[in-house]
Design a protein around this motif. Structure first.
Motif, PDB file in Angstrom:
ATOM      1  N   ALA A 186      -8.770 -63.096  33.931  1.00  0.00           N
ATOM      2  CA  ALA A 186      -7.760 -61.759  33.980  1.00  0.00           C
ATOM      3  C   ALA A 186      -8.182 -61.953  32.307  1.00  0.00           C
ATOM      4  CB  ALA A 186      -6.612 -62.406  34.050  1.00  0.00           C
ATOM      5  N   ILE A 187      -8.188 -62.939  31.558  1.00  0.00           N
ATOM      6  CA  ILE A 187      -8.462 -61.946  29.916  1.00  0.00           C
ATOM      7  C   ILE A 187      -9.795 -61.526  29.208  1.00  0.00           C
ATOM      8  CG2 ILE A 187      -8.605 -63.273  27.795  1.00  0.00           C
ATOM      9  CD1 ILE A 187      -6.416 -65.918  28.547  1.00  0.00           C
ATOM     10  N   THR A 188     -11.225 -62.602  30.012  1.00  0.00           N
ATOM     11  CA  THR A 188     -12.067 -61.733  30.364  1.00  0.00           C
ATOM     12  C   THR A 188     -12.268 -60.131  30.681  1.00  0.00           C
ATOM     13  OG1 THR A 188     -13.044 -63.701  29.989  1.00  0.00           O
ATOM     14  CG2 THR A 188     -14.568 -61.837  30.235  1.00  0.00           C
ATOM     15  N   ALA A 189     -11.936 -60.125  31.641  1.00  0.00           N
ATOM     16  CA  ALA A 189     -11.617 -58.417  32.418  1.00  0.00           C
ATOM     17  C   ALA A 189     -10.539 -57.206  31.190  1.00  0.00           C
ATOM     18  CB  ALA A 189     -10.984 -58.610  33.380  1.00  0.00           C
ATOM     19  N   GLU A 190      -9.452 -58.028  30.760  1.00  0.00           N
ATOM     20  CA  GLU A 190      -8.910 -57.501  30.142  1.00  0.00           C
ATOM     21  C   GLU A 190      -9.766 -56.815  29.215  1.00  0.00           C
ATOM     22  OE1 GLU A 190      -4.467 -58.624  29.565  1.00  0.00           O
ATOM     23  OE2 GLU A 190      -4.738 -57.162  31.134  1.00  0.00           O
ATOM     24  N   LEU A 191     -10.851 -57.908  28.093  1.00  0.00           N
ATOM     25  CA  LEU A 191     -11.704 -57.631  27.416  1.00  0.00           C
ATOM     26  C   LEU A 191     -12.500 -56.694  27.155  1.00  0.00           C
ATOM     27  CD1 LEU A 191     -12.594 -58.934  24.727  1.00  0.00           C
ATOM     28  CD2 LEU A 191     -14.589 -60.039  25.857  1.00  0.00           C
ATOM     29  N   LEU A 192     -13.097 -56.827  28.750  1.00  0.00           N
ATOM     30  CA  LEU A 192     -14.219 -55.679  28.676  1.00  0.00           C
ATOM     31  C   LEU A 192     -14.090 -54.365  29.347  1.00  0.00           C
ATOM     32  CD1 LEU A 192     -16.436 -58.553  30.740  1.00  0.00           C
ATOM     33  CD2 LEU A 192     -16.672 -57.630  29.411  1.00  0.00           C
ATOM     34  N   THR A 193     -12.473 -54.213  29.412  1.00  0.00           N
ATOM     35  CA  THR A 193     -11.441 -53.040  30.380  1.00  0.00           C
ATOM     36  C   THR A 193     -10.866 -52.313  28.611  1.00  0.00           C
ATOM     37  OG1 THR A 193      -9.385 -53.987  30.742  1.00  0.00           O
ATOM     38  CG2 THR A 193     -11.116 -52.954  31.948  1.00  0.00           C
ATOM     39  N   GLY A 194     -11.722 -53.050  27.013  1.00  0.00           N
ATOM     40  CA  GLY A 194     -11.249 -52.573  25.732  1.00  0.00           C
ATOM     41  C   GLY A 194      -9.285 -52.524  25.736  1.00  0.00           C
ATOM     42  N   MET A 241      -8.065 -55.781  24.629  1.00  0.00           N
ATOM     43  CA  MET A 241      -8.564 -56.476  23.048  1.00  0.00           C
ATOM     44  C   MET A 241      -9.655 -56.317  22.604  1.00  0.00           C
ATOM     45  SD  MET A 241      -8.830 -60.098  24.944  1.00  0.00           S
ATOM     46  CE  MET A 241      -8.352 -60.792  23.001  1.00  0.00           C
ATOM     47  N   ILE A 242      -9.890 -56.312  21.403  1.00  0.00           N
ATOM     48  CA  ILE A 242     -10.868 -56.747  20.082  1.00  0.00           C
ATOM     49  C   ILE A 242     -11.448 -57.999  20.797  1.00  0.00           C
ATOM     50  CG2 ILE A 242     -12.088 -56.892  18.484  1.00  0.00           C
ATOM     51  CD1 ILE A 242     -10.817 -54.461  19.371  1.00  0.00           C
ATOM     52  N   TYR A 243     -13.078 -58.426  20.677  1.00  0.00           N
ATOM     53  CA  TYR A 243     -13.433 -59.507  20.671  1.00  0.00           C
ATOM     54  C   TYR A 243     -13.504 -59.563  19.780  1.00  0.00           C
ATOM     55  CZ  TYR A 243     -17.017 -62.893  21.615  1.00  0.00           C
ATOM     56  OH  TYR A 243     -17.888 -63.825  21.788  1.00  0.00           O
ATOM     57  N   CYS A 244     -13.037 -61.413  19.795  1.00  0.00           N
ATOM     58  CA  CYS A 244     -14.240 -62.829  18.896  1.00  0.00           C
ATOM     59  C   CYS A 244     -14.558 -63.462  19.329  1.00  0.00           C
ATOM     60  CB  CYS A 244     -13.138 -62.850  17.835  1.00  0.00           C
ATOM     61  SG  CYS A 244     -11.058 -63.918  18.680  1.00  0.00           S
ATOM     62  N   ASP A 245     -14.627 -64.385  19.042  1.00  0.00           N
ATOM     63  CA  ASP A 245     -15.456 -65.504  20.126  1.00  0.00           C
ATOM     64  C   ASP A 245     -14.269 -66.174  20.721  1.00  0.00           C
ATOM     65  OD1 ASP A 245     -18.059 -65.295  19.297  1.00  0.00           O
ATOM     66  OD2 ASP A 245     -18.834 -66.386  17.456  1.00  0.00           O
ATOM     67  N   LEU A 255      -9.990 -66.316  24.002  1.00  0.00           N
ATOM     68  CA  LEU A 255     -10.146 -66.411  25.038  1.00  0.00           C
ATOM     69  C   LEU A 255      -8.508 -67.495  24.669  1.00  0.00           C
ATOM     70  CD1 LEU A 255     -12.179 -68.545  27.752  1.00  0.00           C
ATOM     71  CD2 LEU A 255     -11.045 -66.147  28.235  1.00  0.00           C
ATOM     72  N   GLU A 256      -8.771 -67.627  23.810  1.00  0.00           N
ATOM     73  CA  GLU A 256      -8.007 -68.540  23.030  1.00  0.00           C
ATOM     74  C   GLU A 256      -6.609 -67.852  21.897  1.00  0.00           C
ATOM     75  OE1 GLU A 256     -11.233 -69.676  21.769  1.00  0.00           O
ATOM     76  OE2 GLU A 256     -11.000 -71.354  23.918  1.00  0.00           O
ATOM     77  N   ALA A 257      -7.207 -66.435  21.866  1.00  0.00           N
ATOM     78  CA  ALA A 257      -6.715 -65.718  20.423  1.00  0.00           C
ATOM     79  C   ALA A 257      -5.262 -64.790  21.629  1.00  0.00           C
ATOM     80  CB  ALA A 257      -7.309 -64.779  20.432  1.00  0.00           C
ATOM     81  N   ALA A 258      -5.895 -65.063  23.575  1.00  0.00           N
ATOM     82  CA  ALA A 258      -5.136 -64.149  24.090  1.00  0.00           C
ATOM     83  C   ALA A 258      -3.793 -64.865  24.727  1.00  0.00           C
ATOM     84  CB  ALA A 258      -6.087 -63.507  25.365  1.00  0.00           C
ATOM     85  N   ARG A 259      -4.096 -66.297  24.791  1.00  0.00           N
ATOM     86  CA  ARG A 259      -3.231 -67.181  25.576  1.00  0.00           C
ATOM     87  C   ARG A 259      -2.172 -67.593  24.759  1.00  0.00           C
ATOM     88  NH1 ARG A 259      -7.456 -69.980  28.349  1.00  0.00           N
ATOM     89  NH2 ARG A 259      -6.270 -70.133  30.559  1.00  0.00           N
ATOM     90  N   SER A 260      -2.576 -68.029  23.355  1.00  0.00           N
ATOM     91  CA  SER A 260      -1.254 -68.151  22.120  1.00  0.00           C
ATOM     92  C   SER A 260      -0.532 -66.309  22.078  1.00  0.00           C
ATOM     93  CB  SER A 260      -2.416 -68.144  20.835  1.00  0.00           C
ATOM     94  OG  SER A 260      -3.171 -67.667  20.297  1.00  0.00           O
ATOM     95  N   SER A 261      -0.776 -65.607  22.032  1.00  0.00           N
ATOM     96  CA  SER A 261      -0.179 -64.776  22.283  1.00  0.00           C
ATOM     97  C   SER A 261      -0.286 -63.572  23.269  1.00  0.00           C
ATOM     98  CB  SER A 261      -1.176 -63.375  21.350  1.00  0.00           C
ATOM     99  OG  SER A 261      -2.253 -62.780  22.423  1.00  0.00           O
ATOM    100  N   LYS A 262       0.039 -64.296  24.335  1.00  0.00           N
ATOM    101  CA  LYS A 262      -0.003 -63.923  25.785  1.00  0.00           C
ATOM    102  C   LYS A 262      -0.232 -62.523  26.023  1.00  0.00           C
ATOM    103  CE  LYS A 262       3.478 -66.928  27.455  1.00  0.00           C
ATOM    104  NZ  LYS A 262       4.145 -67.513  27.923  1.00  0.00           N
ATOM    105  N   GLN A 263      -1.667 -62.152  25.987  1.00  0.00           N
ATOM    106  CA  GLN A 263      -1.266 -60.846  26.331  1.00  0.00           C
ATOM    107  C   GLN A 263      -1.667 -59.994  27.903  1.00  0.00           C
ATOM    108  OE1 GLN A 263      -4.133 -58.509  23.934  1.00  0.00           O
ATOM    109  NE2 GLN A 263      -2.929 -59.322  21.509  1.00  0.00           N
TER     110      GLN A 263
END
Ligand code: THG
Length: 264
Positions: free
Chosen positions: A239-247, A249-253, A256-264
């Motif tokens: 889910a997080i990766t699909a959201e990354l690939l639909t713009g 969130m901004i990519y950083c290495d 996954l951790e960034a999205a989890r900690s901010s609950k995006q």
């Protein structure tokens, strides 16, 4: 992604037993683990095998509230249970769910508005689950109009186009993808779009693979919420990766951790 954890449901044997034997710790552990794993809200469903649906639902709400202030999605098809429980939920309440018939949806939307809650509206009416995407879109529009008239803001309405197991209907997953895209395209501001994701793989093999593949496809079409299993790490990562690939969130290495900690 607004993840609503699906695990507190009497459909699961451990939950069914916990409800029957009033084992609060089992329910509280499921609440804590789902929230820690990335859920934003918790679905609460007593399941089919309980005589006193209202009493069991009130016990679940009280038991969860002792350890979590998460929004609770009261998952019942019975109006009398919904009407009795919703006023008893401290904090944010989500009514799961209403059918789309205007006279029914108006009652549910009114109750949601009165309690500053949210509503999940199903694209199903007296004629049942639609057999095509057009009828799903029509019922979605009807739900949006009814909610607005009842004073429920569109951002507190979740439209659920109803997914069925892929082994029962091979066309439904495609119809839901189209309905998600179209409902999102015509409404401004759009409502949330939601599915009960695990339905798609019930009684199928490769359940995890089917769930995460379909979730990614739905996110590409505009799905922004799902009742799903947050304890499935690969599913949350998809889910997080699909959201990354639909713009979203901004990519950083460490996305996954960034999205989890901010609950995006
Ligand atoms: N839309 C809305 N609400 C819903 C659904 C929906 N609520 C219920 C359901 N569908 C979503 N929740 C689940 C929870 C569990 C399962 C599927 C959907 C599930 N359970 C196992 C099974 O049936 O195989 C239980 C067995 C087990 O593993 O113990 O798959 O669509 N608005």
């Amino acid at each position: 992604m607004y993840v609503i954890g699906e695990r507190i449901n009497g459909m699961f044997a451990d939950v069914k037993q916990a409800i029957r034997e009033k084992k609060a710790d089992v329910i509280q552990e499921l609440a804590r683990r789902q929230m820690a794993a990335g859920a934003w809200a918790l679905d609460v469903n007593v399941g089919p095998a309980v005589a006193d649906g209202k009493g069991a639902m009130l016990w679940l709400v009280e038991t969860i509230r002792a350890v979590s202030d998460a929004p609770l999605a009261i998952d019942t098809a019975k109006w009398e249970v919904m009407a009795a429980v919703v006023p008893q939920v401290p904090g944010h309440v989500i009514l799961n769910s209403s059918k789309a018939d205007p006279e029914i949806a108006a009652k549910y939307a009114g109750l949601a508005a009165e309690h500053n809650g949210s509503l999940i509206g199903l694209t199903i009416d007296a004629a049942g689950v639609p057999g095509n995407s057009e009828k799903r879109v029509e019922l979605g529009a009807q739900l949006i109009a009814t909610a607005m008239e009842a004073g429920l803001p569109t951002d507190r309405l979740f439209i659920d186009p109803i997914i069925l197991p892929v082994n029962v209907s091979s066309k439904t997953p495609v119809d839901c993808l189209e309905a998600i895209a179209q409902i999102r395209a015509f409404s401004d501001p759009p409502p949330h779009l939601l599915l009960g994701l695990s339905n798609v793989s019930q009684r199928c093999s490769n359940r995890g693979l089917i769930n995460r593949t379909y979730l990614s496809m739905c996110i590409a079409k505009g799905l922004d919420s799902a009742i799903m299993d947050p304890l499935d790490t690969e599913l949350i990562n998809s889910a997080i990766t699909a959201e990354l690939l639909t713009g979203k969130m901004i990519y950083c290495d460490s996305y996954l951790e960034a999205a989890r900690s901010s609950k995006q």
